[in-house]
Design a protein around this motif. Structure first.
Motif, PDB file in Angstrom:
ATOM      1  N   PRO A   1     -44.118  -1.961 -37.030  1.00 43.41           N
ATOM      2  CA  PRO A   1     -45.076  -1.261 -37.335  1.00 43.41           C
ATOM      3  C   PRO A   1     -45.485  -0.624 -35.866  1.00 43.41           C
ATOM      4  O   PRO A   1     -46.060   0.398 -35.823  1.00 43.41           O
ATOM      5  N   LYS A   2     -45.266  -1.482 -34.630  1.00 37.60           N
ATOM      6  CA  LYS A   2     -45.671  -0.698 -33.381  1.00 37.60           C
ATOM      7  C   LYS A   2     -44.568   0.414 -33.251  1.00 37.60           C
ATOM      8  O   LYS A   2     -45.060   1.191 -32.089  1.00 37.60           O
ATOM      9  N   ASP A   3     -43.409   0.422 -33.606  1.00 35.05           N
ATOM     10  CA  ASP A   3     -42.655   1.425 -33.268  1.00 35.05           C
ATOM     11  C   ASP A   3     -42.550   2.865 -34.151  1.00 35.05           C
ATOM     12  O   ASP A   3     -41.909   3.564 -34.043  1.00 35.05           O
ATOM     13  N   VAL A   4     -43.279   2.746 -35.266  1.00 34.40           N
ATOM     14  CA  VAL A   4     -43.613   3.800 -36.116  1.00 34.40           C
ATOM     15  C   VAL A   4     -43.952   4.915 -35.363  1.00 34.40           C
ATOM     16  O   VAL A   4     -45.004   5.181 -34.541  1.00 34.40           O
ATOM     17  N   TYR A   5     -43.238   6.299 -35.405  1.00 36.22           N
ATOM     18  CA  TYR A   5     -43.448   7.358 -34.835  1.00 36.22           C
ATOM     19  C   TYR A   5     -43.422   8.611 -35.748  1.00 36.22           C
ATOM     20  O   TYR A   5     -42.317   8.851 -36.473  1.00 36.22           O
ATOM     21  N   VAL A   6     -44.526   9.219 -35.601  1.00 37.18           N
ATOM     22  CA  VAL A   6     -44.564  10.417 -36.590  1.00 37.18           C
ATOM     23  C   VAL A   6     -44.865  11.808 -35.663  1.00 37.18           C
ATOM     24  O   VAL A   6     -46.077  11.793 -35.229  1.00 37.18           O
ATOM     25  N   GLU A   7     -43.981  12.585 -35.446  1.00 38.50           N
ATOM     26  CA  GLU A   7     -44.085  13.699 -34.372  1.00 38.50           C
ATOM     27  C   GLU A   7     -45.139  14.498 -34.778  1.00 38.50           C
ATOM     28  O   GLU A   7     -45.003  15.294 -35.992  1.00 38.50           O
ATOM     29  N   ILE A   8     -45.880  14.961 -33.819  1.00 41.49           N
ATOM     30  CA  ILE A   8     -46.876  16.125 -34.204  1.00 41.49           C
ATOM     31  C   ILE A   8     -46.834  17.038 -32.882  1.00 41.49           C
ATOM     32  O   ILE A   8     -46.722  16.488 -31.692  1.00 41.49           O
ATOM     33  N   ASN A   9     -46.886  18.297 -33.072  1.00 41.78           N
ATOM     34  CA  ASN A   9     -46.804  19.279 -32.078  1.00 41.78           C
ATOM     35  C   ASN A   9     -47.953  20.450 -32.393  1.00 41.78           C
ATOM     36  O   ASN A   9     -48.376  20.313 -33.357  1.00 41.78           O
TER      37      ASN A   9
END
Length: 183
Positions: free
Chosen positions: A64-72
């Motif tokens: 869970p600590k590695d979840v990455y949902v990219e936003i720009n």
């Protein structure tokens, strides 16, 4: 100058000049279960005004600590947005600035995953039935719509009192009743 304004200007400048990306989800905590999934709680990292809260159901092999949902500056990466949407079991946001303190998740009786904030239960996911039993994404808007109360632009204390009473009666107490009846 207000600290929030300075931080906002800094973030927007960084993204516009450098084309930066960041993680849309800010990890807060997770609960490991003996079942097929673990459950993780995140806040949206771009919540400048109304804070968004997400509870995701994650496969056991996902940290869970590695979840990455990219936003720009163009928004959230569409593939990662779909991935997140497929795992979101509870979503809520703190509109009007009420009950934003101490957001968290807890597992009650190894069956009921509860999202709370401001000392009130706001969401319930029943692990036994795999259903979001109580999940109002916009509680304040539902309060305005269903209670007949109209927004107080001048008397925020009165509005908060009315909203708190409505949340307690229509969400918090109903979640508690559901848990008692379905143990």
């Amino acid at each position: 100058m207000n600290k929030l304004i300075i931080v906002t200007i800094y973030i927007l400048t960084c993204f516009s000049i450098a084309g930066c990306t960041s993680n849309y989800l800010d990890y807060k905590e997770h609960i490991e279960t003996t079942g097929r999934y673990n459950y993780a709680f995140y806040m949206d990292s771009w919540g400048i005004g109304d804070q968004g809260y997400y509870v995701l159901q994650l496969e056991k092999d996902i940290n869970p600590k590695d979840v990455y949902v990219e936003i720009n500056m163009d928004g959230i990466n569409h593939e990662q947005q779909d991935w997140m949407d497929n795992r979101t079991i509870l979503f809520n946001y703190a509109e009007a600035g009420y009950h934003y303190q101490n957001p968290n998740i807890k597992l009650i009786d190894n069956q009921f995953l509860v999202f709370s904030r401001g000392g009130y239960f706001y969401g319930l996911y029943d692990l036994k039935t795999q259903k979001d039993t109580f999940n109002i994404g916009s509680p304040w808007n539902e309060f305005i719509e269903k209670s007949g109360y109209y927004s107080e632009k001048i008397n925020r204390e009165k509005e908060e009192k009315e909203y708190t009473s409505w949340v307690e009666k229509n969400i918090h107490d109903n979640i508690r009743k559901y848990i008692r009846a379905n143990k």
